[in-house]
Scaffold this motif. Sequence first.
Motif, PDB file in Angstrom:
ATOM      1  N   LEU A 163       0.921  -1.549   0.473  1.00 18.41           N
ATOM      2  CA  LEU A 163       0.146  -0.086   0.171  1.00 18.41           C
ATOM      3  C   LEU A 163       1.089   1.043   0.273  1.00 18.41           C
ATOM      4  CD1 LEU A 163      -2.626   0.956   0.413  1.00 18.41           C
ATOM      5  CD2 LEU A 163      -2.472   0.985   2.959  1.00 18.41           C
ATOM      6  N   LEU A 164       0.507   2.382  -1.084  1.00 18.40           N
ATOM      7  CA  LEU A 164       1.350   3.246  -1.193  1.00 18.40           C
ATOM      8  C   LEU A 164       0.399   4.481  -0.828  1.00 18.40           C
ATOM      9  CD1 LEU A 164       4.303   4.745  -1.781  1.00 18.40           C
ATOM     10  CD2 LEU A 164       3.817   3.926  -4.023  1.00 18.40           C
ATOM     11  N   LEU A 165       0.979   4.955  -0.153  1.00 14.35           N
ATOM     12  CA  LEU A 165       0.157   6.336   0.428  1.00 14.35           C
ATOM     13  C   LEU A 165       1.203   7.801   0.065  1.00 14.35           C
ATOM     14  CD1 LEU A 165      -0.120   5.398   4.086  1.00 14.35           C
ATOM     15  CD2 LEU A 165      -1.522   5.705   2.125  1.00 14.35           C
ATOM     16  N   LEU A 166       0.200   9.132  -0.582  1.00 14.05           N
ATOM     17  CA  LEU A 166       1.579   9.806  -1.522  1.00 14.05           C
ATOM     18  C   LEU A 166       0.267  10.648  -1.601  1.00 14.05           C
ATOM     19  CD1 LEU A 166       1.861   8.395  -4.959  1.00 14.05           C
ATOM     20  CD2 LEU A 166       3.230   8.419  -3.383  1.00 14.05           C
ATOM     21  N   ASP A 167       0.847  11.759  -0.771  1.00 13.80           N
ATOM     22  CA  ASP A 167       0.475  13.356  -0.323  1.00 13.80           C
ATOM     23  C   ASP A 167       1.139  13.833  -1.663  1.00 13.80           C
ATOM     24  OD1 ASP A 167      -0.836  15.066   0.305  1.00 13.80           O
ATOM     25  OD2 ASP A 167      -0.899  15.122   2.859  1.00 13.80           O
ATOM     26  N   GLU A 168       0.238  15.044  -2.491  1.00 11.85           N
ATOM     27  CA  GLU A 168       1.184  15.250  -3.439  1.00 11.85           C
ATOM     28  C   GLU A 168       1.854  14.899  -4.017  1.00 11.85           C
ATOM     29  OE1 GLU A 168       0.070  19.562  -2.414  1.00 11.85           O
ATOM     30  OE2 GLU A 168      -1.717  19.091  -1.958  1.00 11.85           O
ATOM     31  N   PRO A 169       2.283  14.143  -3.985  1.00 11.54           N
ATOM     32  CA  PRO A 169       3.274  13.638  -5.067  1.00 11.54           C
ATOM     33  C   PRO A 169       3.775  14.152  -6.106  1.00 11.54           C
ATOM     34  CG  PRO A 169       1.677  12.059  -6.489  1.00 11.54           C
ATOM     35  CD  PRO A 169       1.284  12.765  -5.348  1.00 11.54           C
ATOM     36  N   SER A 170       3.393  14.860  -6.715  1.00  9.84           N
ATOM     37  CA  SER A 170       3.408  16.130  -8.179  1.00  9.84           C
ATOM     38  C   SER A 170       4.036  17.356  -7.956  1.00  9.84           C
ATOM     39  CB  SER A 170       2.931  15.768  -9.264  1.00  9.84           C
ATOM     40  OG  SER A 170       1.329  16.875  -8.651  1.00  9.84           O
ATOM     41  N   ALA A 171       4.088  18.185  -6.327  1.00 13.19           N
ATOM     42  CA  ALA A 171       4.346  19.189  -5.616  1.00 13.19           C
ATOM     43  C   ALA A 171       6.127  19.016  -6.963  1.00 13.19           C
ATOM     44  CB  ALA A 171       4.369  19.152  -4.690  1.00 13.19           C
ATOM     45  N   ALA A 172       6.075  20.193  -6.940  1.00 13.82           N
ATOM     46  CA  ALA A 172       7.893  20.469  -7.475  1.00 13.82           C
ATOM     47  C   ALA A 172       7.886  19.612  -9.105  1.00 13.82           C
ATOM     48  CB  ALA A 172       8.403  20.440  -6.753  1.00 13.82           C
ATOM     49  N   LEU A 173       7.239  18.404  -9.239  1.00 14.49           N
ATOM     50  CA  LEU A 173       7.084  18.126 -10.584  1.00 14.49           C
ATOM     51  C   LEU A 173       6.600  19.375 -11.834  1.00 14.49           C
ATOM     52  CD1 LEU A 173       6.668  14.097 -10.179  1.00 14.49           C
ATOM     53  CD2 LEU A 173       9.174  15.934  -9.613  1.00 14.49           C
ATOM     54  N   ASP A 174       7.577  19.337 -12.357  1.00 19.14           N
ATOM     55  CA  ASP A 174       6.854  19.915 -13.822  1.00 19.14           C
ATOM     56  C   ASP A 174       5.778  19.314 -14.702  1.00 19.14           C
ATOM     57  OD1 ASP A 174       7.961  18.050 -15.931  1.00 19.14           O
ATOM     58  OD2 ASP A 174       9.771  19.772 -16.069  1.00 19.14           O
ATOM     59  N   SER A 175       5.494  20.168 -15.498  1.00 21.14           N
ATOM     60  CA  SER A 175       3.842  18.966 -16.179  1.00 21.14           C
ATOM     61  C   SER A 175       4.337  17.283 -16.947  1.00 21.14           C
ATOM     62  CB  SER A 175       3.022  19.279 -17.526  1.00 21.14           C
ATOM     63  OG  SER A 175       3.595  20.143 -18.093  1.00 21.14           O
ATOM     64  N   LYS A 176       5.737  17.048 -17.971  1.00 18.77           N
ATOM     65  CA  LYS A 176       6.275  15.882 -18.050  1.00 18.77           C
ATOM     66  C   LYS A 176       6.506  15.495 -17.110  1.00 18.77           C
ATOM     67  CE  LYS A 176       9.817  14.718 -21.213  1.00 18.77           C
ATOM     68  NZ  LYS A 176      11.280  15.621 -21.199  1.00 18.77           N
ATOM     69  N   ARG A 177       7.181  15.382 -16.252  1.00 22.73           N
ATOM     70  CA  ARG A 177       7.223  14.368 -14.975  1.00 22.73           C
ATOM     71  C   ARG A 177       6.198  14.139 -14.539  1.00 22.73           C
ATOM     72  NH1 ARG A 177      11.430  11.824 -14.808  1.00 22.73           N
ATOM     73  NH2 ARG A 177      13.513  13.666 -15.570  1.00 22.73           N
ATOM     74  N   GLN A 178       5.408  15.273 -14.598  1.00 21.64           N
ATOM     75  CA  GLN A 178       4.042  14.621 -13.724  1.00 21.64           C
ATOM     76  C   GLN A 178       3.458  13.400 -13.992  1.00 21.64           C
ATOM     77  OE1 GLN A 178       1.083  17.830 -13.062  1.00 21.64           O
ATOM     78  NE2 GLN A 178       2.207  18.589 -11.381  1.00 21.64           N
ATOM     79  N   ASP A 179       3.281  13.601 -15.460  1.00 21.79           N
ATOM     80  CA  ASP A 179       2.777  12.845 -16.772  1.00 21.79           C
ATOM     81  C   ASP A 179       3.692  11.240 -16.341  1.00 21.79           C
ATOM     82  OD1 ASP A 179       0.496  14.156 -17.739  1.00 21.79           O
ATOM     83  OD2 ASP A 179       1.566  14.795 -19.339  1.00 21.79           O
ATOM     84  N   LYS A 180       4.315  11.853 -16.570  1.00 20.31           N
ATOM     85  CA  LYS A 180       5.659  10.005 -15.942  1.00 20.31           C
ATOM     86  C   LYS A 180       5.229   9.658 -15.225  1.00 20.31           C
ATOM     87  CE  LYS A 180       9.342  10.416 -19.202  1.00 20.31           C
ATOM     88  NZ  LYS A 180      11.448  10.953 -19.252  1.00 20.31           N
ATOM     89  N   LEU A 181       5.333  10.306 -13.921  1.00 21.30           N
ATOM     90  CA  LEU A 181       5.303   9.847 -12.026  1.00 21.30           C
ATOM     91  C   LEU A 181       3.641   8.688 -11.989  1.00 21.30           C
ATOM     92  CD1 LEU A 181       5.374   9.784  -9.352  1.00 21.30           C
ATOM     93  CD2 LEU A 181       3.803  11.677  -9.183  1.00 21.30           C
ATOM     94  N   TYR A 182       2.648   9.998 -12.865  1.00 17.82           N
ATOM     95  CA  TYR A 182       1.150   8.931 -12.670  1.00 17.82           C
ATOM     96  C   TYR A 182       1.475   7.909 -13.616  1.00 17.82           C
ATOM     97  CZ  TYR A 182      -0.447  13.577 -11.134  1.00 17.82           C
ATOM     98  OH  TYR A 182      -0.593  14.400 -10.048  1.00 17.82           O
ATOM     99  N   ALA A 183       2.508   7.864 -15.215  1.00 19.99           N
ATOM    100  CA  ALA A 183       1.975   5.952 -15.479  1.00 19.99           C
ATOM    101  C   ALA A 183       2.786   5.545 -14.850  1.00 19.99           C
ATOM    102  CB  ALA A 183       3.103   6.812 -17.119  1.00 19.99           C
TER     103      ALA A 183
END
Lengths: 263, 279
Positions: A163-183
């Motif tokens: 189980l992985l709990l993430l509180d705003e993991p995309s903070a400080a990431l640019d939109s390209k990195r955000q997409d990579k993170l979600y993928a």
Amino acid sequence: MSNPILRISDLSFGPEKSPVLDQINLSLEAGHFMGIIGPNGAGKSTLLSAIAGLIQPSSGKVELFGKPLNQFSRRKLLKKVGFLNQMHEHDPHLPLRVRDIVAMGTTGYAAPLWKRSNNSDEIMWALEQVEMTDLAERDFRHLSGGQRQRVRLARALVRQPGLLLLDEPSAALDSKRQDKLYALLRQLCSDRGMTIIMVEHDIAAITAYVDSVACLNRRIHYHAMQGEQIPDDIWHAMYGDHIHIVAHDAGCIGCAHPTEEEQ
Amino acid sequence: MEMLNQFFASPVMQESLPPALLISVVTASMSVMVLAHRLSFLTVGVSHASLAGLGLAVTLSLPLLPTATVTALLITLLLANIPKKQGITDDAGIGMLFAGSMALGVVLISTASRYEVDLFGLLFGNILTISSSEMQWLLLVGALILGSMVLLARGWWSIAFDPTTAAAAGLPVPTMRMLLYGVIGLTVVMCVKLAGIVLTTGLLVLPAACAWFWGRSLAGLWSLSVIFSLTGTLIGLMVSYHRDWPSGATVVMALCCIFIISWGGAWLRQRVQKHKEQE
């Protein structure tokens, strides 16, 4: 499928008259990727803290991997939980290499010094996931905000949690990195059966990746599955009349026409 | 060279070197945690508060070091339990207890007869007057402190880096913090023997501060800190022996010099790196 990874029943937190969390019920199976959205002060981080055993709920209970979470089971159960708190709660003043920080996420890290565990493979795996292997020897304090966030994510991943709990993991990431993170998160759920709960603000950004979205404002107003529409009155109940501040487009779970959702 | 031989051959130094080196290793190890957890003010508070313990020991004619140890431990645990939720912060609490217990110590000591107390030694340390029973006490407490470092260092380290995540990983953070405070209290009492009340913080902050410029991991910082501390102690004792300066103060001065050199070295290294990058 009958054994949920996480089951929350009738969970409340805070003073009875104005609870921060009110009668939360939730059950998630292995491999499920859930996003939590809600306005500021809705209790999103509090809910994650309750699941991570950081705060004691006023009533109700949390079950992880089929066992109730309490003072005695805490240590054992949390070994299978990865946790990423909000970035601003954290101030790096220790001189540490990136790989040492990821090592802090391994389950045996706090063991006595004579128990030297060799877990460099796991550490490199986690760094690979967030594309940080080439910076493994760098000083954490000299990294950019986005790089730090990826290291912190690797620290949550390194124990390969159920189980992985993430509180705003995309903070400080640019939109390209955000997409990579979600993928990446989507892939961890689908391939490794990881269950993920992620607090995010931007429903439009996450909707293509998650299995469901929970709308939280003290209570869970709605739990929308992929392709399902979030009714207008829910938006109003959550955000009041300021509904226009929520970013949503035709591709998002809550707002799309069911026919367009078919891909 | 002759100076060195003379130093090591002197009976006073032969007797005081082992305890001094022991104290220097123990304080250097804990100084890493003091810096990581930002507890330098705690060491100031507890060292001054130990005056109350020494005062008690003198008044009730109890053995000095054990009484001071127990008092310091009690005061540290009291500090760890300051009612933070009601808005009393750590530094305010330490400030209060520090003043209160020091006042108690001064009153108690002033009532004792003048010959019993070497006040200058208490305040600034005197490693040269260590008895064999005190040495045994130092060995016992030193082993306890180093043992707890071996057992808990990595847990304390990860709490210093990020307490929330450490708690979410299953570590009992409040208990571990309490233990850390207790062990730092013990270290302070040990240190008072060498450096005295006024200079104890120097021994508990400077070694790790010197290492902070160079270390990149817990193991690296720890070993560097011990090396710096041993060097500072040896140089300090030698100078103190030859110049007849007070031992504790000279050791702390030597450590301060090492810190400045270390700082300068780090600055130079940075310049060289920048220069290389530009080329």
